[in-house]
Design a protein around this motif. Structure first.
Motif, short mmCIF file in Angstrom:
data_model
loop_
_atom_site.label_atom_id
_atom_site.label_comp_id
_atom_site.label_asym_id
_atom_site.label_seq_id
_atom_site.Cartn_x
_atom_site.Cartn_y
_atom_site.Cartn_z
N ARG B 200 1.35 -1.04 -6.69
CA ARG B 200 0.67 -1.05 -5.41
C ARG B 200 1.47 -1.86 -4.39
O ARG B 200 1.68 -1.43 -3.26
N SER B 201 1.94 -3.03 -4.82
CA SER B 201 2.66 -3.85 -3.85
C SER B 201 4.05 -3.26 -3.57
O SER B 201 4.55 -3.35 -2.46
N GLU B 202 4.63 -2.64 -4.58
CA GLU B 202 5.95 -2.04 -4.37
C GLU B 202 5.90 -0.89 -3.36
O GLU B 202 6.75 -0.77 -2.50
N TYR B 203 4.88 -0.06 -3.49
CA TYR B 203 4.75 1.08 -2.57
C TYR B 203 4.01 0.69 -1.29
O TYR B 203 3.87 1.51 -0.39
N GLY B 204 3.46 -0.51 -1.24
CA GLY B 204 2.72 -0.95 -0.06
C GLY B 204 1.47 -0.14 0.22
O GLY B 204 1.10 0.08 1.37
N MET B 205 0.82 0.31 -0.85
CA MET B 205 -0.37 1.14 -0.67
C MET B 205 -1.62 0.28 -0.48
O MET B 205 -1.65 -0.88 -0.87
N GLY B 206 -2.64 0.87 0.10
CA GLY B 206 -3.95 0.25 0.11
C GLY B 206 -4.66 0.66 -1.16
O GLY B 206 -4.48 1.77 -1.65
N LEU B 207 -5.46 -0.25 -1.72
CA LEU B 207 -6.18 0.07 -2.96
C LEU B 207 -7.66 -0.22 -2.77
O LEU B 207 -8.05 -1.31 -2.36
N LEU B 208 -8.46 0.80 -3.04
CA LEU B 208 -9.90 0.61 -3.05
C LEU B 208 -10.31 0.63 -4.52
O LEU B 208 -10.24 1.67 -5.17
#
Lengths: 355, 328
Positions: B200-208
């Motif tokens: 998640r942090s590598e791709y810079g995604m938002g996570l719900l």
């Protein structure tokens, strides 16, 4: 307190794996339980933790005589109950009752609650004469915190937590001495789980019960248990008091297990050291030689593949005293604290918050 | 803002009447942020996720109102065709039960590859190569061989990694994970959560992250939204909420969990049962179980009070709760 009510020695349960329909040939076996020893003292709660497939439920079934062990002894008040049959078995079963995990499938949907809780009296009529049963069932409902007026309702009319109370009432009907609870709160929501745990603790005092409490949730097990045994692939790898196991674990598997539990405290993120195990649990049909944990253990050496470590106080602690001195089946046992100690500041302690 | 949900309402028409599953949910997820939606069964957390994702069964479900703004566009106004293009490519979902979420008669390689053939128009061969790459990425050993295996040939933890790989395939901006580790053992749960956080942090995604586990939330979330009876009753940065909850339900939940670090005494138990969603109590839905409940709670639905610039609470008496006076 220190008098054992149940002694388990070398308990083994293997299930054969067969091939062929007409000419069955055994091609292997599932070693579900593979040499388990423990004692249960009167009035005590022994927690058994482990991941799925470690054999904890099979232990529960053999304790209640729902499965016959392949080998080993289960001594109840000094008598081996694994070889009993007929009347003698029936008498023992009355005193060792079970609470099941799934409150949805462990109650017969076509029976009323009253019939479910009263059914044990059909099998053991000596406990309650016929005319007295209705009263006893209502009493039991009251004891587990359900309205006695619900006696004619069916299981589907109750929530999960209420059904688990019905399961507990049924287990108590015959006034057993030992209750084996297999994941009794795992299917419940947090808020309801607390109610059922509190109920079980209250009933233990009220009815002087001894519990074998089987669960995968390490926090729940710590809360309710006096002693805890950690199982891995059919064996207990470490056993001791709750303080010994949780604060002074010496077996690498216990340490990894404890370090992996998410703790409800965001500040613990930085303070915690995680031991991430590689790989999956090996299949119980093909258990590694020597120490069965060695395939995932970061400490494993040659000796671990050759010698089975016994469940005993490790040699290096022979002359010590203190909480690290307890049974641990590891050749290279060493204490390592993995659960961050609780911060003892005034405001942050949720357990002492008044309600 | 990546995702903004405003006053979302979902109901289900059943034989026994209308079930109000989601009753005005408002929340936001920023790029690179993890928002945990915490709730017990029946709180409406999964239905919220399904409505955002656009995979709600309609009927019997029905969107009763509200907006789901994804990068400013209201998804609820889009045609199914347009939503399908967003699903998978821009937002993806990880489900709890990987065995039923994956197709049992397709190899995992074919399922992963399908993402690229359908959305990116790649050839089968290229798609297969990308599938192997992805499986490597989520650390499935011997990916190039295992790409030909079927879901049942993997362990639960490995299957969940395949689900993660599938969600990541098209590098979406938002991932919705519905109880991604609930079915897994703790040691495997730790592996999977770590992997998810890292990617998640590598791709810079938002996570719900939809979950019922207060431990998992404390481990990975930046912010948390607590749901009860189809509403978000408290929302706050994760550190604040564990230190001093501003809603009695949150406080009750925190106090009712047994602790790993000490034995503790009798657990606090929230009295009563979760509400029936066909007959949600008037006023504050939590009032029959609340130690702070007073007359006003039985009459007036509490609005979302602003506790601070970053916190809200739907309790008339949030100040008392925050001060730790939730005594009864």
């Amino acid at each position: 307190m220190a008098e054992p009510i149940l002694e388990v020695r070398g308990l083994v349960k293997h299930y054969p794996l067969t091939r062929g329909v007409l000419f069955k040939k055994q091609i292997g076996e599932v070693r579900a339980v593979d040499g388990v020893d423990f004692t249960l003292d009167r009035g005590e709660t022994l927690g058994i933790v482990g991941e799925s497939g470690c054999g904890k439920s099979t232990v529960a079934k053999t304790l209640c005589n729902l499965e016959r062990p392949t080998a080993g002894e289960i001594r109840y008040r000094g008598e081996d109950i694994t070889r009993l049959s007929g009347k003698a078995l029936k008498a023992v079963r009355r005193n060792i009752q079970m609470v099941f995990q799934d409150p949805y499938t462990s109650l017969n949907p076509r029976m009323t609650v009253g019939d479910i809780i009263g059914e044990p009296y059909e099998i053991h009529p000596e406990v309650a004469p016929k005319g007295d049963r209705h009263r006893k069932v209502r009493e039991l409902l009251d004891v587990v915190g359900l309205d006695p007026e619900y006696v004619n309702r069916y299981p589907h009319q109750f929530s999960g937590g209420q059904r688990q109370r019905i399961g507990i009432a049924r287990a108590l009907a015959l006034r057993p001495e030992i209750v084996v609870a297999d994941e009794p709160v795992s299917a419940l929501d947090v808020s309801v789980q607390a109610q059922v745990i509190n109920l079980m603790e209250r009933l233990q005092t009220e009815f002087e019960l001894s519990y074998v409490f089987i669960a995968h949730d390490l926090s729940v097990v710590r809360h309710i248990s006096d002693r805890v045994g950690v199982m891995y692939l059919g064996r207990i790898v470490e056993i001791g008091t709750d303080e010994q196991i949780y604060e002074h674990p010496t077996h690498p598997y216990t340490q990894a297990l404890l370090s992996a539990v998410p703790v409800p405290d965001p500040d613990a993120r930085e303070r915690r050291e995680r031991i991430i195990l590689s790989g999956d649990v090996p299949s119980p049909t093909d258990i590694p030689s020597g120490c069965r944990f060695r395939t995932r253990c970061w400490k494993a050496r040659e000796r671990c593949a050759l010698e089975v470590p016994p469940l005993a106080v490790p040699a290096e602690f022979r002359y010590d005293t203190g909480p690290q001195v307890h049974d641990s089946a590891c050749h290279f046992a060493a204490e390592r604290q993995v659960v961050p100690p609780r911060e003892r500041d005034a405001g942050g302690d949720s357990s002492t918050r008044a309600h | 803002m990546l995702l903004e949900v405003r006053d979302l309402r979902v109901e289900f028409r059943t034989r026994d009447g209308v079930v109000h599953a989601v009753n005005g949910v408002t929340c936001e997820v920023d790029a690179g942020e993890t928002l945990a939606v915490l709730g017990e069964s029946g709180s409406g957390k999964s239905v919220t996720a399904q409505a955002i994702m656009g995979i709600l069964d309609i009927p019997p479900g029905r969107i009763g109102g509200g907006q789901v703004l994804f990068r400013g566009t209201d998804l609820l106004t889009l045609k199914e065709e347009e939503r399908r293009r967003i699903r998978g490519a821009e937002m993806a979902m990880i489900f709890q039960d990987s065995l039923s979420a994956l197709n049992p008669v397709m190899t995992v390689g074919a399922q992963l590859g399908e993402m690229f053939t359908v959305h990116r128009g790649m050839s089968r061969k290229d798609a297969r190569a990308r599938a192997v790459e992805l499986m490597d990425r989520v650390r499935i050993p011997a990916a190039s061989q295992r790409v030909r295996d079927y879901p049942h040939q993997f362990s639960g933890g490995m299957r969940q990694r395949i689900m993660i790989a599938m969600a990541l395939a098209l590098e979406p901006a938002l991932i919705i994970a519905d109880e991604p580790t609930t079915a897994l053992d703790v040691t495997v749960q730790a592996q999977v959560m770590d992997l998810l956080a890292e990617l998640r942090s590598e791709y810079g995604m938002g996570l719900l992250l939809i979950t019922h586990d207060l431990g998992v939330v404390a481990d990975v979330a930046d912010r948390i939204a607590v749901m009860y009876a189809g509403r978000i009753v408290e929302s706050a940065p994760v550190h604040d909420i564990y230190k001093a909850p501003a809603h009695p339900y949150t406080r009750g939940l925190l106090d009712s969990i047994p602790r790993l670090d000490h034995k503790g005494r009798e657990l606090y138990a929230i009295r009563g049962l979760p509400p029936n969603l066909q007959a949600i109590p008037p006023g504050c839905a939590f009032h029959p179980r609340c130690p702070l409940a007073r007359d006003v709670c039985r009459k007036d639905v509490p609005p979302l009070y602003e506790v601070s610039g970053t916190r809200t609470s739907a309790c008339h008496f949030w100040r008392e709760c925050l001060d730790g006076r939730a005594d009864s």
